[in-house]
Enzyme design. Sequence first.
Site, PDB file in Angstrom:
ATOM      1  N   LYS A   9       0.578  -1.014  -0.045  1.00  8.49           N
ATOM      2  CA  LYS A   9      -0.077  -0.069  -0.192  1.00  8.49           C
ATOM      3  C   LYS A   9       0.888   1.224   0.120  1.00  8.49           C
ATOM      4  O   LYS A   9       1.980   1.203   0.410  1.00  8.49           O
ATOM      5  CB  LYS A   9      -1.153   0.017   1.190  1.00  8.49           C
ATOM      6  CG  LYS A   9      -1.986  -1.187   1.220  1.00  8.49           C
ATOM      7  CD  LYS A   9      -2.756  -1.136   2.644  1.00  8.49           C
ATOM      8  CE  LYS A   9      -4.102  -2.101   2.211  1.00  8.49           C
ATOM      9  NZ  LYS A   9      -5.074  -2.022   3.451  1.00  8.49           N
ATOM     10  N   TYR A  49     -12.702  -1.802  -3.297  1.00  6.29           N
ATOM     11  CA  TYR A  49     -13.359  -1.746  -1.994  1.00  6.29           C
ATOM     12  C   TYR A  49     -14.716  -1.502  -1.689  1.00  6.29           C
ATOM     13  O   TYR A  49     -15.190  -1.256  -0.831  1.00  6.29           O
ATOM     14  CB  TYR A  49     -12.596  -0.875  -0.847  1.00  6.29           C
ATOM     15  CG  TYR A  49     -11.126  -1.152  -0.622  1.00  6.29           C
ATOM     16  CD1 TYR A  49     -10.770  -2.277   0.310  1.00  6.29           C
ATOM     17  CD2 TYR A  49     -10.056  -0.275  -0.957  1.00  6.29           C
ATOM     18  CE1 TYR A  49      -9.336  -2.714   0.678  1.00  6.29           C
ATOM     19  CE2 TYR A  49      -8.686  -0.777  -0.541  1.00  6.29           C
ATOM     20  CZ  TYR A  49      -8.370  -1.876   0.175  1.00  6.29           C
ATOM     21  OH  TYR A  49      -7.211  -2.188   0.565  1.00  6.29           O
ATOM     22  N   ASN A 112      -2.209   0.091   7.001  1.00  6.07           N
ATOM     23  CA  ASN A 112      -1.594  -0.921   7.418  1.00  6.07           C
ATOM     24  C   ASN A 112      -0.650  -1.666   6.374  1.00  6.07           C
ATOM     25  O   ASN A 112      -0.520  -2.912   6.602  1.00  6.07           O
ATOM     26  CB  ASN A 112      -2.830  -1.863   8.194  1.00  6.07           C
ATOM     27  CG  ASN A 112      -3.576  -2.205   6.875  1.00  6.07           C
ATOM     28  OD1 ASN A 112      -3.530  -1.704   5.759  1.00  6.07           O
ATOM     29  ND2 ASN A 112      -4.692  -2.752   7.348  1.00  6.07           N
ATOM     30  N   HIS A 115      -2.313  -5.575   1.652  1.00  6.82           N
ATOM     31  CA  HIS A 115      -3.424  -5.992   1.403  1.00  6.82           C
ATOM     32  C   HIS A 115      -3.306  -7.387   1.080  1.00  6.82           C
ATOM     33  O   HIS A 115      -2.339  -7.842   0.245  1.00  6.82           O
ATOM     34  CB  HIS A 115      -4.149  -5.246   0.356  1.00  6.82           C
ATOM     35  CG  HIS A 115      -5.377  -6.033  -0.243  1.00  6.82           C
ATOM     36  ND1 HIS A 115      -6.470  -5.838   0.381  1.00  6.82           N
ATOM     37  CD2 HIS A 115      -5.529  -7.010  -1.225  1.00  6.82           C
ATOM     38  CE1 HIS A 115      -7.706  -6.707  -0.271  1.00  6.82           C
ATOM     39  NE2 HIS A 115      -6.854  -7.448  -1.102  1.00  6.82           N
ATOM     40  N   GLU A 126      -9.994 -10.222  -7.531  1.00  5.84           N
ATOM     41  CA  GLU A 126      -9.079  -9.157  -7.360  1.00  5.84           C
ATOM     42  C   GLU A 126      -7.779  -9.248  -8.392  1.00  5.84           C
ATOM     43  O   GLU A 126      -7.228  -8.216  -8.736  1.00  5.84           O
ATOM     44  CB  GLU A 126      -8.464  -8.989  -5.934  1.00  5.84           C
ATOM     45  CG  GLU A 126      -9.320  -8.719  -4.821  1.00  5.84           C
ATOM     46  CD  GLU A 126      -9.375  -8.741  -3.403  1.00  5.84           C
ATOM     47  OE1 GLU A 126      -7.886  -9.209  -3.176  1.00  5.84           O
ATOM     48  OE2 GLU A 126     -10.015  -8.523  -2.521  1.00  5.84           O
TER      49      GLU A 126
END
Length: 137
Positions: A9, A49, A112, A115, A126
Amino acid sequence: MEKTFAIIKPDAVEAKNAGKILSRIEAEGFGIVALKKHEITKAEAEGFYAEHKGKGFFSSLVTYMTSGPILVMVLERDSAIAHWRAVMGATDPAKADAGTIRKEFGASIERNAVHGSANPADAAREVVYFFPAFELL
Ligand code: IDP
Ligand code: MG
């Protein structure tokens, strides 16, 4: 062998932790089937998302994911989906086990670092969200 979809990310790319995370991916026995840098658009992030649409953190999550380049990848090994989730750790780095990527590199429940697909149906969706078939040969 199973495939999963992973993202390094924007916070982790910005902090120059991508190389360390890729090293960990290799050390965990994953093959890197596909890998590319991508600047995700607002529409792409909202679609990716979609399951979280309507939640309080949704617009902040989209802003975060569009804040800088990401690395998207397809990883392969036995039990890839569950193993990558275990290596990532809990969504909230504060609750993640020692030795997990989110514990080491995550700053908050939002920022965080990584993913990973939650299950086989999500992984299938995905992978093709970011990679055309010819990039998965
Ligand atoms: P996961 O990434 O561990 O599968 P999800 O619940 O699917 O977690 O949430 C997707 C992403 O949305 C998280 O990785 C994190 O970046 C962000 N997120 C999840 N819950 C929260 C929250 O309560 N506040 C802010 N951001 C959140
Ligand atoms: Mg999830």
